[in-house]
Motif scaffolding. Structure first.
Motif, PDB file in Angstrom:
ATOM      1  N   LEU A  88      -4.096  21.928   4.131  1.00  0.00           N
ATOM      2  CA  LEU A  88      -4.249  22.837   3.003  1.00  0.00           C
ATOM      3  C   LEU A  88      -3.456  22.293   1.801  1.00  0.00           C
ATOM      4  CD1 LEU A  88      -5.491  25.806   2.642  1.00  0.00           C
ATOM      5  CD2 LEU A  88      -3.118  26.532   2.551  1.00  0.00           C
ATOM      6  N   ARG A  91      -0.114  25.749  -2.551  1.00  0.00           N
ATOM      7  CA  ARG A  91      -0.466  26.679  -3.617  1.00  0.00           C
ATOM      8  C   ARG A  91       0.768  27.084  -4.402  1.00  0.00           C
ATOM      9  NH1 ARG A  91      -4.998  25.530  -1.345  1.00  0.00           N
ATOM     10  NH2 ARG A  91      -6.588  27.112  -1.001  1.00  0.00           N
ATOM     11  N   GLU A  93       1.560  30.016  -5.461  1.00  0.00           N
ATOM     12  CA  GLU A  93       2.208  31.254  -5.008  1.00  0.00           C
ATOM     13  C   GLU A  93       3.166  31.016  -3.840  1.00  0.00           C
ATOM     14  OE1 GLU A  93      -1.048  30.829  -5.420  1.00  0.00           O
ATOM     15  OE2 GLU A  93      -2.255  31.586  -3.749  1.00  0.00           O
ATOM     16  N   ASN A 180       3.283  30.169   6.505  1.00  0.00           N
ATOM     17  CA  ASN A 180       2.142  30.506   5.663  1.00  0.00           C
ATOM     18  C   ASN A 180       0.919  30.322   6.563  1.00  0.00           C
ATOM     19  OD1 ASN A 180       0.176  30.868   3.753  1.00  0.00           O
ATOM     20  ND2 ASN A 180       0.507  28.891   2.740  1.00  0.00           N
ATOM     21  N   PRO A 181       0.665  31.323   7.423  1.00  0.00           N
ATOM     22  CA  PRO A 181      -0.421  31.156   8.403  1.00  0.00           C
ATOM     23  C   PRO A 181      -1.789  31.332   7.748  1.00  0.00           C
ATOM     24  CG  PRO A 181       0.497  33.357   8.585  1.00  0.00           C
ATOM     25  CD  PRO A 181       1.284  32.653   7.513  1.00  0.00           C
ATOM     26  N   PRO A 182      -2.850  30.961   8.451  1.00  0.00           N
ATOM     27  CA  PRO A 182      -4.187  31.226   7.909  1.00  0.00           C
ATOM     28  C   PRO A 182      -4.375  32.740   7.832  1.00  0.00           C
ATOM     29  CG  PRO A 182      -4.261  29.756   9.839  1.00  0.00           C
ATOM     30  CD  PRO A 182      -2.896  30.328   9.774  1.00  0.00           C
ATOM     31  N   TYR A 183      -4.821  33.249   6.686  1.00  0.00           N
ATOM     32  CA  TYR A 183      -4.906  34.715   6.595  1.00  0.00           C
ATOM     33  C   TYR A 183      -6.172  35.237   5.915  1.00  0.00           C
ATOM     34  CZ  TYR A 183      -2.582  33.978   1.978  1.00  0.00           C
ATOM     35  OH  TYR A 183      -2.223  33.550   0.730  1.00  0.00           O
ATOM     36  N   ILE A 184      -7.148  34.372   5.725  1.00  0.00           N
ATOM     37  CA  ILE A 184      -8.376  34.828   5.064  1.00  0.00           C
ATOM     38  C   ILE A 184      -9.286  35.513   6.103  1.00  0.00           C
ATOM     39  CG2 ILE A 184     -10.336  34.088   3.660  1.00  0.00           C
ATOM     40  CD1 ILE A 184      -7.760  33.406   2.265  1.00  0.00           C
ATOM     41  N   ALA A 204      -6.852  26.087   8.548  1.00  0.00           N
ATOM     42  CA  ALA A 204      -5.661  26.516   7.807  1.00  0.00           C
ATOM     43  C   ALA A 204      -5.906  27.786   7.003  1.00  0.00           C
ATOM     44  CB  ALA A 204      -5.212  25.397   6.870  1.00  0.00           C
ATOM     45  N   LEU A 205      -7.152  28.264   7.011  1.00  0.00           N
ATOM     46  CA  LEU A 205      -7.498  29.413   6.158  1.00  0.00           C
ATOM     47  C   LEU A 205      -7.934  30.640   6.950  1.00  0.00           C
ATOM     48  CD1 LEU A 205      -9.547  27.376   3.549  1.00  0.00           C
ATOM     49  CD2 LEU A 205      -7.509  28.698   2.991  1.00  0.00           C
ATOM     50  N   GLU A 235       3.989  34.340   4.217  1.00  0.00           N
ATOM     51  CA  GLU A 235       3.083  34.590   3.103  1.00  0.00           C
ATOM     52  C   GLU A 235       1.924  35.445   3.625  1.00  0.00           C
ATOM     53  OE1 GLU A 235       2.063  31.327   0.464  1.00  0.00           O
ATOM     54  OE2 GLU A 235       0.015  32.085   0.311  1.00  0.00           O
TER      55      GLU A 235
HETATM   56  N1  GLN Z   1      -3.715  31.269  -0.555  1.00  0.00           N
HETATM   57  C1  GLN Z   1      -4.744  30.540   0.116  1.00  0.00           C
HETATM   58  C2  GLN Z   1      -6.081  30.776  -0.563  1.00  0.00           C
HETATM   59  O1  GLN Z   1      -6.299  31.824  -1.090  1.00  0.00           O
HETATM   60  C3  GLN Z   1      -4.809  30.929   1.575  1.00  0.00           C
HETATM   61  C4  GLN Z   1      -3.694  30.369   2.335  1.00  0.00           C
HETATM   62  C5  GLN Z   1      -3.674  30.795   3.771  1.00  0.00           C
HETATM   63  O2  GLN Z   1      -4.649  31.219   4.388  1.00  0.00           O
HETATM   64  N2  GLN Z   1      -2.542  30.697   4.304  1.00  0.00           N
HETATM   65  O3  GLN Z   1      -6.921  29.898  -0.580  1.00  0.00           O
END
Ligand code: GLN
Length: 275
Positions: A88, A91, A93, A180-184, A204-205, A235
């Motif tokens: 990834l 970012r 943030e 900052n784990p995958p969080y989508i 990673a997303l 995150e």
């Molecule tokens: N902030 C990332 C994005 O919006 C996502 C990062 C994540 O999943 N850790 O693309």
């Protein structure tokens, strides 16, 4: 030269400010000069090689490839990180998370930090670079492990980097765990920008159907790897604060605090393990 390149990017549909800053970055990268030098030199004649390089970058960018992958570099916390497809791209943030944890590590003189889902290593390497803490960084992906190691070498920091599915191969106890784990979530993933979805690693997303899968797994195990009063700093997505807070409370964490990013969106969750 700057205007020409940003105009091309704008005509491809890129936001004006983004186009300008990408063009600026690409040109200073190719010419190996600073931004102020770029302004001083104005419309310098490019060599054929420089011109070809810029044309190549522009072409790849028009295909949707993120600039950081084309250049193999992204600045994070003011220092350059090597990046390649498979990790990834750091970012902006996430810099806030780094600033906060670095501040806490210094204030409380924390000794040992574990950074899981490290990716390019941007969090773990920054912590090692800007504090005296001993850092262990982990990621499930062999590409990420190699890239994080390369970044540790570039910035001359000694950190332990291990391949591990979350805590699986992690040993010992830490004063702080960052992630900052995958969080989508599944639906948001479908709506992601093309240059993110087509080029950045899904691994990673994607945080499962509801985006929270890794927060549950991390909350369940983290206390085994934390010293008493240790911190878990993660995150999160802008709309996940309440859900992640509940997951952490249910797992027995205390002092949950949510922090917002520069865009005033919920972005960081602090939690403390009090036993
Ligand atoms: N902030 C990332 C994005 O919006 C996502 C990062 C994540 O999943 N850790 O693309």
């Amino acid at each position: 030269m700057l205007k020409k390149m940003s105009d091309v990017l704008i005509s491809e549909g890129m936001d004006k400010q983004e186009a300008f800053s990408e063009a600026k970055y690409a040109i200073t990268f190719v010419l190996q000069i600073s931004v102020s030098m770029l302004y001083l030199q104005g419309d310098k004649q490019l060599s054929q090689q420089e011109n070809q390089q810029l044309q190549y970058i522009l072409q790849q960018r028009r295909n949707g490839e993120p600039l950081a992958y084309i250049l193999g570099e992204r600045y994070f916390m003011g220092i350059p990180f090597f990046v390649q497809p498979g990790v990834l791209i750091p970012r902006q943030e996430t810099e806030l998370l780094c600033e906060e944890v670095i501040c806490k590590i210094k204030q409380e003189n924390l000794q040992k930090v574990l950074d899981i889902c490290t990716g390019s290593g941007c969090i773990g390497v920054s912590i090692a670079k800007f504090t005296n803490a001993k850092v262990c960084a982990a990621d499930i992906s062999p590409i990420a492990v190699a890239v994080a190691q390369k970044n540790a070498n570039i910035h001359e920091v000694k950190i332990d980097i291990i391949q591990s599915d979350l805590f699986l191969n992690v040993q010992g106890k830490y004063d702080m765990i960052t992630a900052n784990p995958p969080y989508i979530d599944a639906q948001a993933y479908e709506n992601l920008d093309r240059s993110v979805r087509d080029y950045e690693p899904a691994l990673a997303l994607q945080g499962g159907e509801d985006g929270l899968i890794f927060y549950r797994k991390i909350a369940e195990k983290a206390s085994e790897y934390l010293n008493l009063r240790g911190y878990l700093v993660q995150e999160i997505g802008y709309d996940q604060a309440d859900k992640v807070r509940n997951i952490l409370l249910e797992a027995g964490f205390s002092n949950i605090q949510i922090k917002q990013d520069y865009a005033k969106l919920d972005r960081i969750v602090w939690a403390q393990w009090l036993g």
